[in-house]
Design an enzyme around this catalytic site. Structure first.
Site, mmCIF file in Angstrom:
data_model
loop_
_atom_site.group_PDB
_atom_site.id
_atom_site.type_symbol
_atom_site.label_atom_id
_atom_site.label_comp_id
_atom_site.label_asym_id
_atom_site.label_seq_id
_atom_site.Cartn_x
_atom_site.Cartn_y
_atom_site.Cartn_z
ATOM 1 N N PRO A 2 0.822 -1.218 0.000
ATOM 2 C CA PRO A 2 0.000 0.000 0.000
ATOM 3 C C PRO A 2 0.857 1.270 0.000
ATOM 4 C CG PRO A 2 -0.110 -1.122 2.125
ATOM 5 C CD PRO A 2 0.647 -2.014 1.216
ATOM 6 N N GLU A 3 0.524 2.204 -0.867
ATOM 7 C CA GLU A 3 1.220 3.486 -0.938
ATOM 8 C C GLU A 3 0.278 4.560 -0.382
ATOM 9 O OE1 GLU A 3 3.104 3.932 -4.854
ATOM 10 O OE2 GLU A 3 2.921 1.788 -5.174
ATOM 11 N N HIS A 92 -3.129 -15.491 10.699
ATOM 12 C CA HIS A 92 -2.552 -14.208 10.272
ATOM 13 C C HIS A 92 -3.093 -12.999 11.027
ATOM 14 C CE1 HIS A 92 -0.821 -16.625 7.207
ATOM 15 N NE2 HIS A 92 -1.934 -16.765 6.522
ATOM 16 N N ARG A 111 2.482 -11.490 5.738
ATOM 17 C CA ARG A 111 3.943 -11.439 5.631
ATOM 18 C C ARG A 111 4.648 -11.088 6.944
ATOM 19 N NH1 ARG A 111 4.913 -10.604 -0.002
ATOM 20 N NH2 ARG A 111 7.120 -10.700 0.484
#
Ligand SMILES: [Zn+2]
Length: 274
Positions: A2-3, A92, A111
């Site tokens: 995400p930016e 997760h 991740r």
């Protein structure tokens, strides 16, 4: 990853769902996610405090919790979900904040790269992780002179604008789009850019990021925003993920090369070297 536009979309969709709720408990399933302070200290510092609002700097989310700021970076694939507080732990799921309205704010990260820091107001911008984060190009007070100084380097411009201490909020997708908009080859040595071209670059960055925010960000590959909302800016991409397709400006073929360690898309005709 995400930016700025995707993180802003998370902020906008999440804030109304958690604002003014008090944190009644915190369940930490992945202790390493909490940085700098002991898990128990972290819990005791936020329990009983209200989430007053969410702010953002670059790709960092800043939850204002009582008089403290909880800074969360989603890194590659971090995301939030709102759920009922007593549901079993999901795979997760790393953090769960039990809220005063019977629901919970949960943080998920396949991740495990996401981080959370807790800071007092006075140290917010003088300590990690925000101390070296540069201004974002959509800021009202964006300082173009500072950017010009920071671009006096021998790095390729693509690497320079991915550096969050030079300009914040830009990742691989928007870097490609911004350089295409400014007609700058991604391998161009940063310090060789004229003041005019840096101004064009800054203008393109502001325009593209603002338009992407309005579109709810870009949704490609696996990244989906917090509440499963898809952005729409992928429909407006000119070069990124368009290898082999025709340039929307000149009709020639879009190329992909590894530049600054990242898969980089550009038009060799519109973005000439040198
Ligand atoms: Zn072209």
């Amino acid at each position: 990853m995400p930016e700025l536009p995707e993180v802003e979309t998370v902020k906008r969709s999440l804030e109304p769902l958690v604002k003014n709720r008090t944190i009644e408990d915190v369940l930490i399933y992945y202790p390493k996610m909490v940085k700098d302070v002991d898990n128990e200290v972290f819990k005791n510092s936020v329990i009983g405090k209200p989430i007053k609002r969410i702010e953002r700097l670059g790709k960092h989310l800043m939850f204002k919790v009582g008089d403290l700021t909880m800074i969360i970076h989603l890194r590659m694939e971090g995301k939030f979900l709102i759920k009922q507080k007593n549901t079993p732990k999901d795979t997760h799921e790393h953090l769960r904040f039990i809220l005063s309205d019977g629901r919970a704010l949960s943080y998920y990260d396949v991740r495990k790269f996401g981080t959370v820091h807790l800071r007092e107001e006075a140290e917010l911008f003088t300590t990690k992780p925000l101390m070296h984060v540069a201004e974002e190009p959509i800021s009202e007070t964006f300082d173009i002179l500072k950017l010009k100084k920071k671009l006096k380097s021998n790095r390729p411009i693509k690497a320079a604008i991915l550096d969050q201490t030079v300009i914040s909020g830009i990742g691989n997708i928007y870097a490609d789009e911004i350089l295409f908009c400014a007609r700058i080859h991604p391998e161009t040595t940063a310090k060789t850019l004229s003041p005019y071209r840096i101004e064009k670059l800054a203008h393109c960055a502001k325009d593209i990021l603002n338009r992407a925010v309005e579109s709810g960000g870009t949704t490609i590959r696996t990244y989906k925003n917090a509440l499963g909302i898809d952005g729409m800016f992928q429909l407006h991409l000119n070069v990124h993920m368009r290898e082999g397709e025709a340039c929307k400006n000149c009709g020639r073929t879009i190329k992909k090369e590894k530049i600054a360690g990242r898969g980089t898309y550009f038009c060799p005709t519109c973005q000439k070297k040198g």
